[in-house]
Motif scaffolding. Sequence first.
Motif, PDB file in Angstrom:
ATOM      1  N   LEU A   1       9.148  -1.920   8.990  1.00  0.00           N
ATOM      2  CA  LEU A   1       8.210  -1.795   9.102  1.00  0.00           C
ATOM      3  C   LEU A   1       6.817  -1.299   8.284  1.00  0.00           C
ATOM      4  N   PHE A   2       5.578  -1.514   8.228  1.00  0.00           N
ATOM      5  CA  PHE A   2       4.763  -1.685   7.824  1.00  0.00           C
ATOM      6  C   PHE A   2       3.686  -0.838   7.675  1.00  0.00           C
ATOM      7  N   THR A   3       2.925  -0.075   6.657  1.00  0.00           N
ATOM      8  CA  THR A   3       1.957   0.389   6.464  1.00  0.00           C
ATOM      9  C   THR A   3       0.486  -0.856   5.446  1.00  0.00           C
ATOM     10  N   GLU A   4       0.062   0.184   5.692  1.00  0.00           N
ATOM     11  CA  GLU A   4      -0.939  -0.957   4.357  1.00  0.00           C
ATOM     12  C   GLU A   4      -0.634  -0.104   3.023  1.00  0.00           C
ATOM     13  N   VAL A   5       0.788   0.851   2.707  1.00  0.00           N
ATOM     14  CA  VAL A   5       0.998   0.952   1.644  1.00  0.00           C
ATOM     15  C   VAL A   5       2.416   1.021   1.279  1.00  0.00           C
ATOM     16  N   VAL A   6       2.777   0.809   2.476  1.00  0.00           N
ATOM     17  CA  VAL A   6       4.361   1.067   1.848  1.00  0.00           C
ATOM     18  C   VAL A   6       4.855  -0.318   3.233  1.00  0.00           C
ATOM     19  N   CYS A   7       5.718  -0.751   2.980  1.00  0.00           N
ATOM     20  CA  CYS A   7       6.527  -1.796   3.518  1.00  0.00           C
ATOM     21  C   CYS A   7       8.313  -1.222   3.424  1.00  0.00           C
TER      22      CYS A   7
END
Length: 320
Positions: A145-151
Amino acid sequence: MFSVKRAGPAKVSASELVSVSLKTLIDLARPAAGLNLKHSAIRAGQSGGYLSRFKGRGMEFEEARGYQPGDDIRSIDWRVTARTGETHTKVFREERERPVFISVDNRPAMHFATRGVFKSVLAAKLAGLLAWAAQHHGDRIGGQLFTEVVCRELKPQNGKHAVLRFLNAITSQEDLNRADPSVITLEHALSRLMHHARPGSLVYIISDFRGVNDQVENHLAKLSRHCEVVLIFVYDSLESHLPEKGRYRFIASDVAGLSGTGAATGDRRDVVIDTGDRQRLLKYHQHFAQRLQQLEQIAKKMGLAFIQCSTTDDPIQRLR
């Protein structure tokens, strides 16, 4: 995030369109039972047509033994043969449980739709269906799961608890606001994916594939050498085709989703688009067509399965 200001007969609550609950994903267990996780992969250009690359369970190397009449010459272990001076064959054993790794893009551009549900909601439902289908088939479920700040990666495990762990991670908001000096791109996420998806895995990548470049293509090529890869391209109809002749007002909190319109990222505000500008309209349509063509060419060259899914599509029907 966008919504067109128009009246409609639908009585669906806004929360169901822009976010997904854990209960909604859990309720997908029953319809997912009819999915077989077998897809058609696009052949190389010179072959034409389609070819299924899914051969069932993954195969794990067990040992090298002396060559016996009837052994497949493609399984000859040339290193051992050269070292010993006698022909040896690689012996593989079938994995009882195939790892299924599902990567879900949750970057800002995924929180967007003009019709149907947000791309992020569609991606979550697709991931939920695939996770439950894998569990029904006795496979191990893991994901990214990845966002622009967390993977974040979840190691594949078997059983219902593995699905629930994955679904809870999709709907959980923990760590999403954690400070990170770097911006996570599609390239970065796929680089990590290569190190977490073990050989023989069935890998799904669910994204709008913004940021595809040569490095992304290289990562996909390396991943496809040892894993079965399925690209699921999610998009909104407005991204593929703006309506002609008219001025349309959108509510935007991240207008970067309207790439090619000339709008700039900013706070929540109204965005007016004049589609009477033929040059801008053509440029916008070409922008989407080029991204789609690029993905299709990558899938064709590498023999990957490729699925398109609009925010108005039924994810169950698309996966079937």
